[in-house]
Structure formats: C-alpha cells, structure tokens
Design an enzyme around this catalytic site. Structure first.
Site, mmCIF file in Angstrom:
data_model
loop_
_atom_site.group_PDB
_atom_site.id
_atom_site.type_symbol
_atom_site.label_atom_id
_atom_site.label_comp_id
_atom_site.label_asym_id
_atom_site.label_seq_id
_atom_site.Cartn_x
_atom_site.Cartn_y
_atom_site.Cartn_z
ATOM 1 N N ASP A 473 43.728 29.002 50.152
ATOM 2 C CA ASP A 473 43.639 28.293 48.779
ATOM 3 C C ASP A 473 44.486 27.079 48.716
ATOM 4 O OD1 ASP A 473 43.267 28.109 46.179
ATOM 5 O OD2 ASP A 473 44.111 30.132 45.526
ATOM 6 N N ASP A 543 37.035 29.109 39.744
ATOM 7 C CA ASP A 543 37.928 30.332 39.121
ATOM 8 C C ASP A 543 37.232 30.694 37.871
ATOM 9 O OD1 ASP A 543 39.785 30.166 40.778
ATOM 10 O OD2 ASP A 543 41.114 28.999 39.798
HETATM 11 C C1 GLA Z 1 43.590 30.131 42.661
HETATM 12 C C2 GLA Z 1 42.404 30.818 43.024
HETATM 13 C C3 GLA Z 1 42.335 32.126 42.369
HETATM 14 C C4 GLA Z 1 43.884 32.820 42.926
HETATM 15 C C5 GLA Z 1 45.000 32.135 42.292
HETATM 16 C C6 GLA Z 1 46.595 32.698 43.099
HETATM 17 O O1 GLA Z 1 43.774 29.576 41.215
HETATM 18 O O2 GLA Z 1 41.504 29.899 42.846
HETATM 19 O O3 GLA Z 1 41.190 32.841 42.979
HETATM 20 O O4 GLA Z 1 43.674 33.189 44.136
HETATM 21 O O5 GLA Z 1 44.982 30.930 42.910
HETATM 22 O O6 GLA Z 1 47.311 32.014 42.547
#
Ligand code: GLA
Length: 729
Positions: A473, A543
C-alpha cells in the site's frame, strides 16, 4: 501473415534492405517502416538531418509508398518550417515552440539543442536510432520495439552526455506521437479521485494543449497515464483508434496538442514540473517506456491489444502466470481490530467458501491500533498475535489457502520507533513543516540507505514466514519533497530516484522470492500503471467497493488494463456511499476481475454463505475466460440503463455475459444484448447462472447470438445476471 509475403516479394524487387522481420530500412531514402499485423509506423531522415515522423496507422506492406522526409517551407517568419515538420523527438532549439521531447541547459548557460540523425541499429525486433546535437555530443538514443502480436510499439529514449561539461535536463520525454494530419480528433482519458478512480472521459481535441499528469509523487488517482485518440467517430467495435500508456509510477505527464498546422501530437514521459536532472560527463538517463498502439476496430480492440501485451510481455511470469486466486481480506470488516483468534475464525469461514488466498490487512504490526501510530515498525504486534504470525499462517495453510500480508513500506507515522530513530529518513526541507496526511510522512526512498532498509524488512518477512502475497500500500501523496543530503541542484532528482528505487526493491524481492506475489495498492487505485505492472500481479482498483459505483470505475479501468489485474471485492452493505445492493449483484460485479471477498463473514446468514459458495464455484469455472480472455464492452454504464460486458475465452470454447440493470421503468424488459466474438457457424449451450435467461437454457448458433442477441430477465432495480455460453462439441 500474407501481408508479410507480399512485402517480402515487393521488398526484394525494390532492393530494399530487409533487416528484420518487422523492421525495414530503405537505405537510399533513409526511411524505416516498422510493421505488424495490426499497425505500421514509419519515420525518415529529412534533408538537413532531422528525424521526421512519417506514418502511424493501419499496416502497410510497401515501404516505397512512404515518401521520403521533406523540408517544409516557411509559411511566414512567424511560422517556420521546423514547426510544420513532424519531428520525431525534437530538442528545444532553433525556432521550435511546440512541446519539446528534450530540453537541456549546459553548464555555460547554452540551452539550444537541435537533434540530427547519426546512425541506427536493428537487432531482432528492436530499432535504435541515435540522434546528436548539431554542435556538441549530447545524444538521444531512441528505442523502438514493436510487439509482433499486438502491433504495440514500445518507445523510450536514453539521453547521454558525451560532452566534457555537466548538463541539466529540464525535460526528457519518452516519446512524441503524431496522429495523421487533420482535425476532428477526439481524446479519451481517465480521470478521478480517491474512491472514484478511472472515470472515462471523451472530448474533442481543439487547438491548444490538454495535459493529464501527476505531480503527486505516485501515479495518482486524478489521472491515469493512458490515452486514446479517434477521429470522433469510433465506438467500441468500429473506427480507428490510436492509444498509448506510459510505464511510470512517479510524476508523469501526457500532453495532447493540436497546433495551428493541423498537427495532433502527444508527448509523454516524466513530468517536467519541478524536474531537473543533472548529467555529468559520461552519464545517461533512460526515460520510461511509452507504449503506443493502433486499432482498426474501435476502442474494444484497442483495449484487447493492450490487455494481450500486458499479460504476455509486461506483468511478471507472462503467459505462465497463474490465474489470480480468490482472495479474502477482512479490512472492511475488522479494520485495525485484527487478532490471531479473530483471523483464524474468518479464515475457517473463508476456506469453506472456496477462498484460496487469505490476506491480513493493516493493524498486525507495531502499535498499530488506528492510523495514528506504528507505520514503519514492521514487527508483529504481540498483543494481537502473541506467538507471531506463524500459528495463523500454519492454520491458513492447513485450510488449503495461501497467506498474504498488508504492508505500507514507504511510510512512517511520526509516532513510531522508526521515525524516532531516523527523523532524517523522510523527505523534508530542513526547518520547514512536514505535512502529515493520514498522520503519516513519506520515507525518502530515493536514499539508498532507506531503500536497503525497506528491502531488508520485506525480505525478512518473506523469508521468516510462508507469505505468498504482499498487498503493498501507499496511502498519501508527496509533500515537501526535499532531499537535504544532496547538492541543491540535484535535489529534484528525488522524483526519479524514488521510483527507480521502488522498482529496485520490487525486483530484488521478486528475484529472491520467486513465488511471492504483490498487489499494487495506493489508497485504492493510486498506483495503477504499466511501470509498476512489471513487478506486481494485480492492482487494488479502488477503496470504493460499492458495486454500482464500481461498474464505471471498472469500465474505465478496462480501457487500459486487463481484468486479471483488477482486484474486485464483494463487501458488506450499506457501503461507503450508503447504497445497498443484493449479494448476488455485488458478486456479479466482482466476478469480472480478480475476485475477492472483503465482507465480515461472521455476520453472513446461511443463505449468504450458500450463495457465495455457489458463485465462487461459478467464478472458478469462468475465471480463465474473464482473466485471460477477450473483453467486449457491449453496453456502457455511462450511457445505458442496462450495461453489459462479455468475456470470450481465447480458444473460443466459452463466453460469459454479465448484464446489470440500474432501474427498470414502465415495466419494460431489458434490451436484447447482441454478443460478439463468437463463431457464427458454431453451436453454443447458453445458460444463465441464476435462471434469468428468457425461455431458459438452450442451444443457439453464434450467428443467432450475435445477430439477434439474448434476452435476459432483469426486472428489479440493481438487478444483474451472468450467462455462460459454452461451445458445443
Ligand atoms: C488503504 C487501502 C485499503 C486498506 C487500508 C488500510 O486505504 O486502500 O484497502 O488496506 O489502506 O489502512
């Protein structure tokens, strides 16, 4: 292939030198023609030595047809001929005012750069053309590699300083592309923001310049480095489309420019904004690859060609890559509240559904109980996992699933041991504020010590544990991108070096752990591009997992990236935008990519579990077709109440139709959906996965399915179905 036969005969007759199967050079007239079954690309050296673009479009077989590069006439003292000739890779020098491909400043302040042809080399399917400044040995070596299967041309340049003084590059673009002269062109591009990525836009190209770009440090949610240009008349199945995608995961820029001389030019590469790169004598800079292709059959064929290239030549393992497994991830269900017992309980439920890869998301490390602390401290939180991750991983493996782990290696919370130990490791301008976003700062990956530290952390995790998959990420954009350890005039190189070191870590990790798979996530779809795709197996699309919103996000994504790389989860409702759709609708949206489940399985009813188990089973029967097949976007969710996509297996044995109805009105049935890509003469067995085919399952010819179409029964709001079409023996 007949085209090649014609070509060979014609070429021998005309005594053209045939250097390689798809690259030909006419020595006398100094013309190159690069050809595949899908496209041709030609350029030549003009009378004064400049390299001119001559052709890009449908395949040509006769190099004699391509006229030699000419010197144009000045139209006036305001319209010099240099502006009218389509220079292939123009330096900023002489009377040239359009977007340059290369702009430099010498140590003595001289900024004039006029690039002329020196020599070239053809090796296999790669052509390199060396250009040099007319005055001193500053060189740009242009690389052209055409993929014979798709006709997509990979271009990049290597800028070399062969002088005795340092020079500063202000712009080093990967390539300039030219459309055939004319107007009436239309640009397609992808824009968006967090949780609303890859929205497809189409707009006319007028005189002036349109720029899509990232200044954010990563690829960005706001624009994606892809474009398509048509003559204003193309649709999914018809019309000429020129398209391109840039392989760079840092600041990038694509400018689309229509000049007063009816030229439409596209220039792209690393962003020129805040860019400066010093080349000492003997040093060089390689620009990112810019891929460009041509389709004679609309936007559908354009994206199918790009999909083929990505799967065969860009993504790890190429054609040998395994199908993407069905994944479970509890992020939306548990957020930071992870524990060994809780994850084990979910793992057991996930395994029963048919899940193959179980991923623990954020919260497993350091003091990570919320997003205020812990990033950077990549050791297991012993309150949550008293015996480390091994008992959980063993349990996951014993259930027949692989184990995956979330990491965000480029970041640090100020409240972390790492930051307390190394406050100088983040990018910063000394004495100035360090802007926090999501309570975190960006480690300066451009520093080799930081790069090595991150590699070691991940290498240790991958060596210590049986980790098959990292969800990598990256949850914020850059700010205050200072690199105080460098000389002031070299600090801006952070934009480039950061990305190169990121690629370096990924390459080393994959080299050392060949079975390791990686997902590129950046707060959703903030790092989706062909540069990172060389090192990752899939992208976290967004997301936003709300199924109706996803239809458009996925439509945009599919313009540029294959379904295999598109993570698509089924999550709980009401979702982030408050909407609720049925579990089956959510599944059908997600079955069109690399399927994942991100729901809280502890709250699922027995019916939910039964339905999910059945649909995951269905997915396993169709995923080869979805992930590796040909996509036909039949009806767009931007334009139609009923949208539809069809995936056809490469061997033609199976096709899958997905149809989604937004809101029925006046009790009208859903429209007939005409399939594509089938064999007219073949007979197919046609069956809806949920009894929503009018008249029930049946046999039908390819001709009927494509000419008449299928009637699906979609009566409700947010209604959906999938129809599997199998070729009869
Ligand atoms: C980001 C990712 C999510 C999740 C969060 C965790 O927003 O896109 O899928 O993994 O971080 O903090």
């Amino acid at each position: 292939m007949r085209r090649f036969a014609c070509f060979v005969a014609a070429a021998l007759f005309a005594c053209v030198i045939m250097d390689a199967q798809n690259i030909r050079f006419d020595q006398a007239r100094k013309i190159w023609l690069i050809t595949s079954e899908h496209s041709s690309y030609a350029m030549g050296v003009g009378p004064s030595g400049e390299l001119q673009h001559l052709y890009w479009g449908a395949p040509l077989w006769r190099i004699e047809d391509v006229p030699a590069a000419q010197t144009a006439h000045d139209i006036s003292s305001f319209d010099p001929h240099e502006m009218i000739e389509n220079e292939e890779y123009p330096g900023w020098g002489g009377p040239r005012y359009y977007e340059p491909a290369l702009k430099i400043t010498r140590a003595d302040g001289d900024r004039d750069l006029v690039l002329h042809y020196v020599d070239h080399r053809i090796e296999s399917n790669e052509l390199t053309v060396r250009l040099r400044d007319i005055h001193d040995p500053i060189e740009a070596v242009l690389h052209y590699r055409m993929d014979p299967a798709t006709g997509i041309l990979e271009r990049f340049s290597v800028v070399e300083n062969r002088t005795k003084q340092a020079l500063r590059i202000e712009s080093a673009q990967s390539a300039t592309w030219y459309m055939p002269p004319g107007d009436g062109y239309r640009l397609s591009y992808l824009s968006g923001r967090w949780a609303a990525e890859t929205q497809l836009n189409r707009e006319p190209i007028h005189e002036g310049m349109k720029v899509i770009e990232s200044r954010l440090g990563h690829t960005g949610h706001n624009f994606n480095p892809w474009f398509a240009i048509d003559r204003g008349d193309a649709d999914e199945a018809h019309g000429h489309v020129w398209f391109g995608a840039l392989a760079w995961s840092g600041n990038w820029r694509i400018s689309v420019e229509q000049t007063p001389y009816r030229q439409v030019r596209v220039t792209g590469g690393m962003n020129t904004f805040d860019f400066s790169y010093t080349l000492k004598p003997g040093e060089s800079l390689r620009t990112p690859s810019f891929y460009g292709g041509f389709s004679e059959r609309g936007f559908g064929e354009a994206s199918r060609l790009l999909d083929d290239l990505e799967r065969a030549d860009i993504a790890p393992h190429g054609a040998k890559a395994r199908l993407r497994p069905v994944l479970y991830n509890s992020w939306e269900a548990t957020e930071f509240n992870v524990s060994e017992a809780g994850q084990k309980a979910l793992a057991e439920k996930a395994a029963k559904l048919g899940v193959e890869l179980f991923v623990v998301d954020d919260g497993w490390f350091g003091k990570r109980n919320n997003d205020h602390a812990g990033l950077g401290d990549w050791f297991v939180n012993r309150q949550k996992f008293p015996n480390g991750l091994k008992p959980l991983i063993d349990y996951v493996n014993s259930l027949g699933m692989d184990f995956g782990l979330w990491v965000e290696p480029e970041m640090v919370n100020p409240d972390s041991d790492l930051y307390r130990a190394h406050p100088d490791w983040v990018m910063n301008f000394p004495g100035r504020p360090r802007s926090e976003l999501r309570n975190q700062l960006v480690l300066n990956l451009a520093r080799d010590d930081v790069r090595d530290y991150i590699f070691n952390v991940l290498d240790k995790l991958a060596s210590e544990y049986n980790i098959r998959y990292f969800k990598w990420d990256m949850n914020r954009t850059f700010a205050e991108p200072g690199w105080p350890e460098m000389a002031p005039d070299e600090q801006k190189e952070i934009w480039v070096q950061y990305v190169q070191n990121l690629y370096d870590i990924l390459a080393r990790l994959r080299g050392k752990h060949p079975k390791l798979e990686i997902e590129s996530c950046s707060g959703g779809g903030g790092r989706i591009d062909l540069g990172i795709l060389r090192y990752v197996d899939e992208f976290w699309t967004s997301d936003n997992t709300e199924a109706f919103d996803r239809l458009r996000i996925q439509e945009g994504f599919s313009q540029a990236y294959a379904a295999r790389f598109m993570s698509a989860w089924v999550t709980d409702v009401p979702n982030m935008n408050g909407r609720s759709t049925s579990l089956s609708y959510r599944f059908l949206v997600a079955l069109q990519g690399a399927l994942g489940v991100g729901a809280n399985l502890n709250n699922w009813s027995a019916e939910d579990t039964t339905l999910a188990t059945r649909l995951i089973g269905t997915y396993k029967q169709i995923r080869e077709t979805v992930q590796n097949g040909n996509l036909y976007r039949l009806r767009s969710p931007r334009e139609h109440d009923t949208s539809a996509n069809e995936y056809v297996a490469k061997d033609g044995s199976q096709a899958v139709l997905f149809a989604f109805r937004h809101s029925q009105q006046y009790n009208l049935p859903a429209p007939l959906i005409e399939l594509q890509g089938l064999d007219e003469r073949a007979t197919y067995r046609v069956e809806s996965i949920d009894n929503k085919l009018a008249g029930g399952p049946r046999e039908a010819s390819g001709a009927w399915l494509m000419q008449h179409g299928l009637q699906v029964v979609l009566k409700d709001d947010f209604d959906a179905t999938a129809v599997i079409v199998r070729k009869s023996d």
